[in-house]
Write a protein that holds these residues in place. Structure first.
Motif, PDB file in Angstrom:
ATOM      1  N   LEU A   1       0.827  -1.198   0.000  1.00 11.37           N
ATOM      2  CA  LEU A   1       0.000   0.000   0.000  1.00 11.37           C
ATOM      3  C   LEU A   1       0.867   1.256   0.000  1.00 11.37           C
ATOM      4  CD1 LEU A   1      -2.723   1.434   0.168  1.00 11.37           C
ATOM      5  CD2 LEU A   1      -2.732   1.003   2.633  1.00 11.37           C
ATOM      6  N   GLU A   2       1.967   1.225   0.747  1.00  8.48           N
ATOM      7  CA  GLU A   2       2.876   2.374   0.759  1.00  8.48           C
ATOM      8  C   GLU A   2       3.439   2.637  -0.632  1.00  8.48           C
ATOM      9  OE1 GLU A   2       7.048   3.973   2.773  1.00  8.48           O
ATOM     10  OE2 GLU A   2       6.114   2.164   3.556  1.00  8.48           O
ATOM     11  N   THR A   3       3.724   1.590  -1.366  1.00  6.86           N
ATOM     12  CA  THR A   3       4.220   1.754  -2.733  1.00  6.86           C
ATOM     13  C   THR A   3       3.199   2.479  -3.598  1.00  6.86           C
ATOM     14  OG1 THR A   3       5.579  -0.251  -2.580  1.00  6.86           O
ATOM     15  CG2 THR A   3       5.027   0.528  -4.783  1.00  6.86           C
TER      16      THR A   3
ATOM     17  N   HIS B   1       1.674   8.942  -5.634  1.00 11.36           N
ATOM     18  CA  HIS B   1       0.959  10.219  -5.699  1.00 11.36           C
ATOM     19  C   HIS B   1       1.165  11.090  -4.465  1.00 11.36           C
ATOM     20  CE1 HIS B   1      -2.198   8.671  -2.944  1.00 11.36           C
ATOM     21  NE2 HIS B   1      -2.098   7.550  -3.618  1.00 11.36           N
ATOM     22  N   ASP B   2       1.999  10.647  -3.529  1.00 13.29           N
ATOM     23  CA  ASP B   2       2.302  11.431  -2.340  1.00 13.29           C
ATOM     24  C   ASP B   2       3.725  11.092  -1.904  1.00 13.29           C
ATOM     25  OD1 ASP B   2       2.049  13.156  -0.228  1.00 13.29           O
ATOM     26  OD2 ASP B   2       0.317  12.167   0.676  1.00 13.29           O
ATOM     27  N   LYS B   3       4.251  11.871  -0.980  1.00 18.34           N
ATOM     28  CA  LYS B   3       5.577  11.603  -0.445  1.00 18.34           C
ATOM     29  C   LYS B   3       5.428  11.111   0.992  1.00 18.34           C
ATOM     30  CE  LYS B   3       7.913  15.012  -3.352  1.00 18.34           C
ATOM     31  NZ  LYS B   3       8.730  16.256  -3.373  1.00 18.34           N
TER      32      LYS B   3
ATOM     33  N   SER C   1       6.059   4.361   7.016  1.00 19.51           N
ATOM     34  CA  SER C   1       4.846   3.662   7.442  1.00 19.51           C
ATOM     35  C   SER C   1       5.180   2.902   8.725  1.00 19.51           C
ATOM     36  CB  SER C   1       4.359   2.697   6.360  1.00 19.51           C
ATOM     37  OG  SER C   1       5.340   1.715   6.081  1.00 19.51           O
ATOM     38  N   SER C   2       4.195   2.728   9.575  1.00 20.50           N
ATOM     39  CA  SER C   2       4.412   2.057  10.857  1.00 20.50           C
ATOM     40  C   SER C   2       3.257   1.110  11.135  1.00 20.50           C
ATOM     41  CB  SER C   2       4.498   3.075  12.002  1.00 20.50           C
ATOM     42  OG  SER C   2       5.535   4.005  11.788  1.00 20.50           O
TER      43      SER C   2
ATOM     44  N   PHE D   1      -9.627  -4.265  -2.102  1.00 23.58           N
ATOM     45  CA  PHE D   1      -9.598  -3.404  -0.925  1.00 23.58           C
ATOM     46  C   PHE D   1      -8.416  -2.440  -0.946  1.00 23.58           C
ATOM     47  CE2 PHE D   1      -8.446  -2.745   3.672  1.00 23.58           C
ATOM     48  CZ  PHE D   1      -9.494  -1.877   3.950  1.00 23.58           C
ATOM     49  N   MET D   2      -7.244  -2.919  -1.312  1.00 23.77           N
ATOM     50  CA  MET D   2      -6.074  -2.044  -1.338  1.00 23.77           C
ATOM     51  C   MET D   2      -6.274  -0.890  -2.315  1.00 23.77           C
ATOM     52  SD  MET D   2      -2.055  -2.811  -2.173  1.00 23.77           S
ATOM     53  CE  MET D   2      -1.913  -4.020  -0.857  1.00 23.77           C
ATOM     54  N   LEU D   3      -6.846  -1.182  -3.474  1.00 24.90           N
ATOM     55  CA  LEU D   3      -7.099  -0.128  -4.453  1.00 24.90           C
ATOM     56  C   LEU D   3      -8.118   0.866  -3.913  1.00 24.90           C
ATOM     57  CD1 LEU D   3      -7.224  -2.155  -7.800  1.00 24.90           C
ATOM     58  CD2 LEU D   3      -5.350  -0.756  -6.903  1.00 24.90           C
TER      59      LEU D   3
END
Length: 226
Positions: A45-47, A52-54, A58-59, A192-194
């Motif tokens: 998900l972080e990828t 589209h964001d910086k 992630s934790s 769900f991830m999308l």
């Protein structure tokens, strides 16, 4: 694409019914497997988010509860959670994913514990001109994905602000949060991830506005260049 294993819900339901160290130790290998899968989901998900964001980091939160100052002495959380921090100091706001059985899973975005300087800066901006903020809040994409702004509010006007100000309802916010709940079936679905990524993308106009406000003074001069 990574997906949430339905076994997470079974494990968390069992943990809720057996929230004690003996049971957890016996079932720790199963927990470790589910935790590793969840971390894989968060990494993937972080990828997507980075496209589209910086994201600074992630934790994945620990399962162990801090019971030192709590009346509830159960040792384990009955959810899986993870957060994504945007790259500071220029980018403000954060993303949160909460997985809990019985349709209690949700996404959260915004500002959970803004410091007093950020609270004051935002309120001063709104006191001068609330129209841009209102326009963003009513954007169709934000309304569709998130609904209305949530968060704790003062019962009276903030110190130094007029209780009859036309934007007093906005000025009274102590947090700026959006939440979106999901059913268990939605969480374990292949898309769900999308869906999570789509919701996170939809909140960007709010994050962009808040980042611009909280990194400048009332004259629009950057505070990051000092």
């Amino acid at each position: 694409m990574e997906k949430i294993n339905p076994a997470i819900f079974s494990f968390l339901n069992q943990l809720q019914a057996n929230n004690q160290r003996e049971w957890f130790e016996e079932n720790k290998p199963h927990f470790k497997k589910l935790q590793a899968e969840f971390k894989g989901f968060i990494s993937a998900l972080e990828t997507l988010l980075q496209a589209h964001d910086k994201i600074e980091k992630s934790s994945v939160f620990r399962i162990y509860r801090d019971i030192r100052f709590s009346k509830d002495k159960t040792p384990y959380k009955t959810n899986f959670g993870a957060s994504f921090a945007r790259q500071k100091p220029a980018l403000r706001g954060g993303y949160y994913l909460h997985i809990e059985p019985n349709h209690k899973s949700f996404l959260g975005v915004g500002f959970w514990q803004p410091n007093k300087e950020d609270l004051l800066r935002f309120r001063k901006e709104i006191a001068i001109d609330a129209e841009e903020f209102k326009t963003i809040m009513h954007q169709e994409n934000i309304q569709k994905h998130w609904g209305i702004l949530q968060g704790e509010q003062l019962k009276t006007a903030p110190k130094g602000f007029d209780k009859n100000h036309p934007a007093i309802k906005i000025l009274n916010y102590k947090q700026w949060i959006f939440k979106k709940q999901f059913t268990d079936e939605e969480v374990v679905a292949p898309n769900f991830m999308l869906s999570v990524n789509e919701h996170f993308m939809a909140i960007r106009p709010f994050f962009d506005y808040m980042s611009a406000v909280l990194t400048t003074d009332l004259n629009g001069v950057s505070l990051l260049d000092e």
